[in-house]
Design a protein around this motif. Structure first.
Motif, PDB file in Angstrom:
ATOM      1  N   MET A   1       0.703  -1.088  -0.065  1.00 30.28           N
ATOM      2  CA  MET A   1       0.297  -0.050   0.066  1.00 30.28           C
ATOM      3  C   MET A   1       0.961   1.589   0.025  1.00 30.28           C
ATOM      4  N   LEU A   2       1.875   0.950   0.854  1.00 32.76           N
ATOM      5  CA  LEU A   2       3.057   2.570   0.998  1.00 32.76           C
ATOM      6  C   LEU A   2       3.642   2.502  -0.368  1.00 32.76           C
ATOM      7  N   LEU A   3       4.050   1.514  -1.696  1.00 35.88           N
ATOM      8  CA  LEU A   3       4.562   1.465  -2.859  1.00 35.88           C
ATOM      9  C   LEU A   3       3.245   2.448  -3.671  1.00 35.88           C
ATOM     10  N   GLU A   4       1.781   1.713  -3.578  1.00 41.54           N
ATOM     11  CA  GLU A   4       0.758   2.155  -4.303  1.00 41.54           C
ATOM     12  C   GLU A   4       0.200   4.118  -3.807  1.00 41.54           C
ATOM     13  N   GLU A   5       0.982   3.533  -3.076  1.00 48.87           N
ATOM     14  CA  GLU A   5       0.778   5.270  -2.599  1.00 48.87           C
ATOM     15  C   GLU A   5       1.859   6.990  -2.682  1.00 48.87           C
ATOM     16  N   HIS A   6       2.365   6.329  -3.010  1.00 46.55           N
ATOM     17  CA  HIS A   6       3.703   6.950  -2.919  1.00 46.55           C
ATOM     18  C   HIS A   6       3.772   7.963  -3.909  1.00 46.55           C
TER      19      HIS A   6
ATOM     20  N   ILE B   1      -0.348   8.436  18.058  1.00 47.15           N
ATOM     21  CA  ILE B   1      -1.750   8.302  17.483  1.00 47.15           C
ATOM     22  C   ILE B   1      -1.509   7.227  17.809  1.00 47.15           C
ATOM     23  N   ASN B   2      -3.444   6.756  18.821  1.00 48.95           N
ATOM     24  CA  ASN B   2      -3.180   5.599  18.116  1.00 48.95           C
ATOM     25  C   ASN B   2      -5.253   5.325  16.968  1.00 48.95           C
ATOM     26  N   ILE B   3      -5.276   4.194  16.595  1.00 49.92           N
ATOM     27  CA  ILE B   3      -6.203   4.630  15.536  1.00 49.92           C
ATOM     28  C   ILE B   3      -6.756   3.021  15.096  1.00 49.92           C
ATOM     29  N   CYS B   4      -7.705   2.577  15.213  1.00 51.25           N
ATOM     30  CA  CYS B   4      -8.264   1.496  14.696  1.00 51.25           C
ATOM     31  C   CYS B   4      -9.110   2.126  13.265  1.00 51.25           C
ATOM     32  N   ASP B   5      -8.904   0.563  12.751  1.00 50.92           N
ATOM     33  CA  ASP B   5      -9.680   0.182  10.974  1.00 50.92           C
ATOM     34  C   ASP B   5     -10.927  -0.009  11.182  1.00 50.92           C
TER      35      ASP B   5
ATOM     36  N   GLU C   1     -17.568  -5.322  -4.634  1.00 51.50           N
ATOM     37  CA  GLU C   1     -16.345  -5.402  -6.061  1.00 51.50           C
ATOM     38  C   GLU C   1     -15.269  -5.962  -5.770  1.00 51.50           C
ATOM     39  N   PRO C   2     -14.801  -6.527  -6.953  1.00 48.71           N
ATOM     40  CA  PRO C   2     -13.376  -7.810  -7.179  1.00 48.71           C
ATOM     41  C   PRO C   2     -12.315  -6.339  -6.519  1.00 48.71           C
ATOM     42  N   GLY C   3     -11.816  -7.658  -5.675  1.00 43.16           N
ATOM     43  CA  GLY C   3     -10.449  -6.632  -4.754  1.00 43.16           C
ATOM     44  C   GLY C   3     -11.143  -5.816  -3.866  1.00 43.16           C
ATOM     45  N   GLN C   4     -12.534  -5.413  -3.609  1.00 41.19           N
ATOM     46  CA  GLN C   4     -12.755  -4.797  -1.985  1.00 41.19           C
ATOM     47  C   GLN C   4     -13.689  -5.497  -1.305  1.00 41.19           C
ATOM     48  N   GLU C   5     -13.062  -7.265  -1.381  1.00 38.01           N
ATOM     49  CA  GLU C   5     -14.035  -7.881  -0.659  1.00 38.01           C
ATOM     50  C   GLU C   5     -13.532  -7.739   0.475  1.00 38.01           C
ATOM     51  N   GLN C   6     -13.827  -7.534   1.638  1.00 36.75           N
ATOM     52  CA  GLN C   6     -13.356  -7.707   3.319  1.00 36.75           C
ATOM     53  C   GLN C   6     -13.760  -8.510   3.929  1.00 36.75           C
ATOM     54  N   HIS C   7     -12.712  -9.583   4.747  1.00 39.50           N
ATOM     55  CA  HIS C   7     -13.691 -10.657   5.953  1.00 39.50           C
ATOM     56  C   HIS C   7     -14.498 -11.610   5.234  1.00 39.50           C
TER      57      HIS C   7
ATOM     58  N   ALA D   1       9.024 -12.285  -6.830  1.00 46.72           N
ATOM     59  CA  ALA D   1       7.174 -12.311  -6.438  1.00 46.72           C
ATOM     60  C   ALA D   1       6.035 -12.116  -7.690  1.00 46.72           C
ATOM     61  N   GLU D   2       6.726 -12.024  -8.841  1.00 43.65           N
ATOM     62  CA  GLU D   2       5.535 -12.022 -10.426  1.00 43.65           C
ATOM     63  C   GLU D   2       4.647 -12.951  -9.771  1.00 43.65           C
ATOM     64  N   GLY D   3       3.751 -12.867 -10.083  1.00 44.07           N
ATOM     65  CA  GLY D   3       2.140 -13.454 -10.269  1.00 44.07           C
ATOM     66  C   GLY D   3       2.032 -14.225  -8.198  1.00 44.07           C
ATOM     67  N   CYS D   4       2.959 -13.377  -7.049  1.00 45.89           N
ATOM     68  CA  CYS D   4       2.830 -14.056  -6.423  1.00 45.89           C
ATOM     69  C   CYS D   4       1.567 -14.075  -5.789  1.00 45.89           C
ATOM     70  N   GLY D   5       0.896 -12.939  -5.774  1.00 49.16           N
ATOM     71  CA  GLY D   5      -0.411 -12.680  -5.409  1.00 49.16           C
ATOM     72  C   GLY D   5      -1.052 -11.680  -4.218  1.00 49.16           C
ATOM     73  N   PHE D   6       0.923 -11.156  -3.864  1.00 52.33           N
ATOM     74  CA  PHE D   6       0.397  -9.797  -2.833  1.00 52.33           C
ATOM     75  C   PHE D   6      -0.374  -8.628  -3.528  1.00 52.33           C
ATOM     76  N   GLU D   7      -0.997  -8.020  -2.640  1.00 49.83           N
ATOM     77  CA  GLU D   7      -2.057  -7.479  -2.990  1.00 49.83           C
ATOM     78  C   GLU D   7      -1.800  -6.343  -1.924  1.00 49.83           C
ATOM     79  N   ALA D   8      -2.019  -4.504  -2.041  1.00 51.30           N
ATOM     80  CA  ALA D   8      -1.770  -3.224  -1.208  1.00 51.30           C
ATOM     81  C   ALA D   8      -2.803  -3.807  -0.663  1.00 51.30           C
ATOM     82  N   ASP D   9      -3.218  -3.736   1.029  1.00 51.80           N
ATOM     83  CA  ASP D   9      -4.446  -3.541   1.768  1.00 51.80           C
ATOM     84  C   ASP D   9      -4.874  -1.814   1.299  1.00 51.80           C
ATOM     85  N   ALA D  10      -5.780  -1.946   0.519  1.00 47.89           N
ATOM     86  CA  ALA D  10      -6.103  -0.858  -0.141  1.00 47.89           C
ATOM     87  C   ALA D  10      -7.355  -0.043   0.884  1.00 47.89           C
ATOM     88  N   HIS D  11      -7.659  -1.075   2.217  1.00 47.62           N
ATOM     89  CA  HIS D  11      -8.095  -0.762   3.411  1.00 47.62           C
ATOM     90  C   HIS D  11      -7.108   0.055   3.828  1.00 47.62           C
ATOM     91  N   ALA D  12      -5.807  -0.047   4.143  1.00 43.69           N
ATOM     92  CA  ALA D  12      -5.436   0.374   5.557  1.00 43.69           C
ATOM     93  C   ALA D  12      -4.365   2.144   4.484  1.00 43.69           C
TER      94      ALA D  12
END
Ligand SMILES: NC(=O)c1ccc[n+]([C@@H]2O[C@H](COP(=O)([O-])OP(=O)(O)OC[C@H]3O[C@@H](n4cnc5c(N)ncnc54)[C@H](O)[C@@H]3O)[C@@H](O)[C@H]2O)c1
Ligand SMILES: O=P(O)(O)OC[C@H]1O[C@H](O[C@H]2[C@H](O)[C@@H](O)[C@@H](O)O[C@@H]2CO)[C@H](O)[C@@H](O)[C@@H]1O
Ligand SMILES: [Mn+2]
Length: 447
Positions: free
Chosen positions: A24-29, A168-172, A237-243, A315-326
């Protein structure tokens, strides 16, 4: 954003959430440029699996970022701007005990609520304070964004022990609930919602929700809550599924019954543990709790993927995904670094934000965040029912911190007996004595 870029340390480098947050940090660079990422953990073996896989990912996708991992605090905390902390003191082995010991006595077993949360709090206080001290020693200007749990108890410990620290304490959880309310209202980005909320961490209520033009969204949200709890807000929506785990689906559905107690407010999902503890026990399997579900699910998935990346060397095709929610973590870091004055729900000293409640309580309320920290938005008075609940629960949390500071058996027994999840002082004592045995080496010795 200005051209400045930041050095970030992730404390709890071996966490199941680390790859998602690192990506996620990389995506938000563009929004939040990072020049250096360091993972820090006190379990070298666990961290190495996550770190080696991320190292390969970084090499292939962001070679310009300096990446390190270490168990040495001086290396981890020197010359940094932000610490993102998600440690779990005692790891899943202790979470399993936190959940299973109370169930032996017919009391619910939960990560952050009831006796399990109290036990976890007694382990976490020292771990989080230690990291804060490292940061202040080697990078006194840095900010620590903490989402290590149990955040309510950790935040109270910081208020008492490190009142002037830049943490700073925060909850998601509320972030996820706002995502769901946005889906219910057909709004694409939760950040468009303007909200009012009060409570403690994992223990609060939304009171107002408007869209970006100031239109009241509560009538629409209430209709969904009354019918299906938060289930209507689950995104398909694909990629947005949580829990997708069944236990979370039940929790989102059960919010319908929690909502029924006060149809004027929209509750945090965690209130079910205090309002329907008997139902939670009846629907629990004392031999297979959420800790088992997580170890068999998320932990296996994340560590399996990491091992595969290491074996293949790519890491190609490893399925790692940025935590969009984070992305809320980057929003918060940007607010502090760039003075964006955005609104965040933070866990902060009350000091009148909830006017008819203990000024020394650590409450979760909306705040405006900028370069100089946060400013609370007053939420006024809370109704009698919520006031009663809050007073009981905040006393539990304060007694846990006092017990930790004073090494007091008496205060911890009082804390357990006061929890709405525990039926009597007798049961509280039985649970406490088992927890003391299980937590040897993690808790201060009580007398
Ligand atoms: N507040 C939120 O919104 C939120 C959301 C999700 C998870 N969490 C919290 O994030 C944390 C991590 O969760 P997880 O399921 O990935 O756990 P995990 O067990 O996979 O990872 C935790 C890591 O912390 C490390 N650790 C433990 N004590 C440490 C210490 N004293 N110093 C440095 N490292 C230490 C462990 O070795 C482990 O690698 C938990 O506290 C969890 O409750 C918070
Ligand atoms: O049982 P777990 O370990 O799966 O989750 C416990 C955590 O639950 C909340 O965080 C959720 C979050 O709300 C959700 O949207 C998504 O990002 O997953 C998170 C972890 O499952 C809660 O806020 C945390 O404090 C808990 O640790
Ligand atoms: Mn939380």
């Amino acid at each position: 954003m200005s051209k400045k870029s930041y050095a970030v340390t992730i404390a709890g480098g071996g966490s199941t959430f680390t790859p998602g947050i690192a990506l996620m940090l990389l995506e938000e660079h563009d929004r939040f440029p990072v020049n250096k990422i360091t993972f820090y953990d006190n379990d070298a073996e666990r961290q190495e699996i996550v770190a080696k896989a991320c190292e390969i990912y970084f090499r292939e996708n962001a070679p310009e970022i300096e990446f390190n991992y270490t168990t040495d605090p001086e290396t981890a905390f020197t010359g940094i701007d932000f610490v993102l902390a998600h440690i779990r003191v005692g790891k899943y082995a202790m979470r399993e005990k936190d959940e299973k010991i109370p169930l032996k006595y017919g009391v619910l077993g939960q990560e952050t609520c009831g006796p399990g949360g109290i036990a976890y709090g007694m382990r976490s206080i020292g771990g989080v304070i230690e990291i804060l001290d490292y940061m202040e020693k080697w990078s006194p200007d840095a900010w620590m964004l903490n989402y290590s749990n149990p955040a309510a108890i950790v935040a109270e410990a910081c208020r008492v022990l490190r009142p002037n620290s830049k943490i700073i304490n925060i909850c998601d959880m509320p972030i996820d609930l706002m995502d769901k309310m946005a889906v219910m209202c057909g709004i694409k980005d939760r950040r468009e919602l303007q909200y009012s909320y009060y409570g403690l961490n994992h223990y609060g209520w939304f009171t107002r929700i408007y869209d970006k033009d100031g239109n009241d969204l509560m009538p629409e949200i209430k209709k969904h809550m009354a019918k299906n709890g938060y289930l209507d807000g689950i995104s398909h929506e694909p990629g947005q599924e949580q829990h997708i785990d069944e236990s979370w689906v039940h929790t989102f559905g059960k919010a319908k019954d929690v909502y029924a107690l006060d149809p004027e407010t929209i509750p945090n999902t965690y209130l079910k543990y205090y309002i329907f503890p008997d139902y939670v026990v009846e629907t629990s399997d004392p031999n297979y709790t959420r800790a088992n579900e997580v170890m068999d699910g998320r932990e296996k998935r994340v560590f399996g993927a990491c091992r595969e990346v290491i074996e293949k060397g790519t890491a190609e095709g490893c399925g790692f995904e940025a935590d969009a929610h984070a992305t809320y973590i980057v929003d918060l870091a940007c607010a502090l670094a760039e003075n964006t004055m955005e609104r965040f729900l933070l866990i902060v000293p009350n000091d009148g934000a909830v006017s008819n409640f203990d000024p020394t309580a650590m409450v979760e309320v909306p705040c405006i965040v900028g370069k100089n920290g946060y400013e609370k938005i007053c939420q006024g008075q809370v109704p009698q029912w919520q006031k009663g609940m809050l007073e009981q629960q905040v006393s539990v949390e304060k007694l846990v911190v006092q017990a930790w500071v004073e090494h007091s058996y008496q205060k911890l027994w009082q804390a357990l007996s006061l929890s709405a999840t525990v039926p009597s002082a007798k049961v509280a004592k039985l649970i406490l004595d088992d927890l003391i045995e299980a937590n040897k080496g993690y808790w201060p010795e009580l007398h």
